[in-house]
Scaffold this active site. Structure first.
Site, mmCIF file in Angstrom:
data_model
loop_
_atom_site.group_PDB
_atom_site.id
_atom_site.type_symbol
_atom_site.label_atom_id
_atom_site.label_comp_id
_atom_site.label_asym_id
_atom_site.label_seq_id
_atom_site.Cartn_x
_atom_site.Cartn_y
_atom_site.Cartn_z
ATOM 1 N N ASP A 43 23.773 -55.759 -69.741
ATOM 2 C CA ASP A 43 23.470 -55.880 -71.409
ATOM 3 C C ASP A 43 22.708 -55.180 -72.054
ATOM 4 O O ASP A 43 21.776 -55.023 -73.080
ATOM 5 C CB ASP A 43 22.847 -57.192 -71.356
ATOM 6 C CG ASP A 43 22.014 -57.566 -70.439
ATOM 7 O OD1 ASP A 43 20.965 -56.604 -69.773
ATOM 8 O OD2 ASP A 43 21.102 -58.931 -70.713
ATOM 9 N N SER A 44 21.730 -54.037 -70.918
ATOM 10 C CA SER A 44 21.485 -52.992 -71.154
ATOM 11 C C SER A 44 21.933 -51.824 -72.457
ATOM 12 O O SER A 44 21.261 -51.418 -73.204
ATOM 13 C CB SER A 44 21.004 -51.857 -69.910
ATOM 14 O OG SER A 44 21.772 -51.329 -69.671
ATOM 15 N N LYS A 110 27.009 -60.317 -62.666
ATOM 16 C CA LYS A 110 26.126 -60.060 -62.618
ATOM 17 C C LYS A 110 25.161 -61.060 -63.541
ATOM 18 O O LYS A 110 25.278 -61.808 -64.796
ATOM 19 C CB LYS A 110 25.354 -58.977 -62.762
ATOM 20 C CG LYS A 110 23.724 -59.138 -62.241
ATOM 21 C CD LYS A 110 22.886 -57.407 -62.574
ATOM 22 C CE LYS A 110 22.595 -57.205 -63.769
ATOM 23 N NZ LYS A 110 21.195 -57.558 -63.824
ATOM 24 N N GLU A 112 20.780 -62.680 -63.935
ATOM 25 C CA GLU A 112 19.874 -62.705 -64.107
ATOM 26 C C GLU A 112 18.729 -63.992 -63.876
ATOM 27 O O GLU A 112 18.695 -65.225 -63.940
ATOM 28 C CB GLU A 112 18.901 -62.075 -64.614
ATOM 29 C CG GLU A 112 19.152 -61.027 -65.647
ATOM 30 C CD GLU A 112 18.095 -60.667 -66.827
ATOM 31 O OE1 GLU A 112 16.891 -60.822 -67.325
ATOM 32 O OE2 GLU A 112 18.600 -59.597 -67.412
ATOM 33 N N GLU A 174 15.029 -55.481 -59.025
ATOM 34 C CA GLU A 174 14.062 -54.588 -60.439
ATOM 35 C C GLU A 174 12.572 -54.415 -60.235
ATOM 36 O O GLU A 174 12.045 -55.684 -60.040
ATOM 37 C CB GLU A 174 14.548 -55.015 -61.979
ATOM 38 C CG GLU A 174 14.404 -54.618 -62.926
ATOM 39 C CD GLU A 174 15.286 -54.332 -64.272
ATOM 40 O OE1 GLU A 174 16.021 -55.326 -64.544
ATOM 41 O OE2 GLU A 174 14.680 -54.091 -65.231
HETATM 42 O O1 KIV Z 1 21.646 -54.705 -67.966
HETATM 43 C C1 KIV Z 1 21.211 -53.398 -67.296
HETATM 44 O O2 KIV Z 1 21.514 -51.983 -67.161
HETATM 45 C C2 KIV Z 1 20.789 -54.080 -66.091
HETATM 46 C C3 KIV Z 1 20.474 -52.197 -64.908
HETATM 47 C C4 KIV Z 1 18.805 -53.198 -65.200
HETATM 48 C C5 KIV Z 1 20.146 -53.403 -63.588
HETATM 49 O O3 KIV Z 1 20.981 -55.725 -65.611
#
Ligand code: KIV
Length: 248
Positions: A43-44, A110, A112, A174
């Site tokens: 989500d980055s 994934k 969080e 992280e």
């Molecule tokens: O969204 C992302 O890029 C991430 C990484 C920082 C692991 O969750």
């Protein structure tokens, strides 16, 4: 394409796991051509691709468009769909959204932290889950290293054992101290994938735009720039402009 079981097996064989983010067709092709083990559609992308300040700015609609493009660009690589903010608020919502990632071609998802009952429910439905502990950008009050106090370190360690017992096939750690990354790596059966988790984790993940130097300016202290694509890009476009002006 590596299955979740094959990724877990890499830990037992002492083999490192490489993961990088990608958000579109072109960069997914680059990652697959380079032989990466796993691609994370993080989500980055809210920051790297869309220019938002926070990952909280995007939802499932955007994530699915980018995830599908990545799956088309890297059909032979394990692609992970990153559950965006508020997509996993309860088990059923999380399941519905996880299924949407799998439907566009992702091999796993994934998420969080440890939202109440969510990982348990996803695992009961056989959804392969990569956990994410330590600094959690969707909900963090700041971007400082986590796990520096005894209490915080113990909470992260407990969460790592918890998600390991629930059957997560790997976990991202992280921005935590190296000793904590090492301790957790020894204590859990699932591979640990560090991003600022020190050098003892079972694998590493970087944001593609940091690794390839896609943006000018600062990158996080734990990231590393391997090429400077921003400068290469500016250089390339300048040459193109010169060529246009020269009527070439
Ligand atoms: O969204 C992302 O890029 C991430 C990484 C920082 C692991 O969750």
């Amino acid at each position: 394409m590596l299955t979740p079981e094959e990724i877990k097996a890499k830990k037992s064989k002492g083999e490192m796991i490489s993961m990088i983010t990608a958000y579109d067709f072109a960069f997914a092709r680059i990652a697959e051509a380079a032989g990466i083990d796993q691609i994370l559609v993080g989500d980055s992308l809210a920051n790297t691709m869309l220019g938002y300040k926070s990952t909280r700015e995007i939802g499932m609609t955007e994530m699915l468009i980018f995830a599908a493009a990545v799956c088309r660009g890297a059909p032979n690589t394990h692609v992970i769909g990153d559950m965006p903010y508020l997509s996993d608020t309860d088990p059923q919502t999380a399941y519905d959204n996880a299924r949407r990632f799998l439907d566009v071609g992702c091999a796993s998802i994934k998420l969080e932290g440890t939202p109440e009952g969510v990982i348990e429910y996803l695992r009961s439905k056989d959804i392969p889950v990569c956990a994410h502990l330590g600094l959690l950008p969707q909900t963090a009050a700041d971007f400082k290293q986590k796990g520096r106090t005894e209490e915080e370190a113990r909470a992260i360690e407990a969460a790592a054992k918890f998600v390991d017992n629930l059957g997560c096939f790997e976990m991202v750690l992280e921005h935590i101290p190296e000793e904590l990354g090492e301790k957790i790596t020894k204590e859990v059966s699932a591979p640990t994938i560090g991003i600022g988790g020190g050098k003892f984790t079972d694998g590493h993940v970087l944001v593609m735009h940091d690794a390839l130097g896609m943006h000018p300016g600062k990158i996080p202290p734990f990231a590393k720039k391997f090429v400077d694509m921003y400068s290469l890009g500016v250089e390339g476009v300048k040459k193109y402009i010169e060529s246009v002006n020269a009527r070439a």
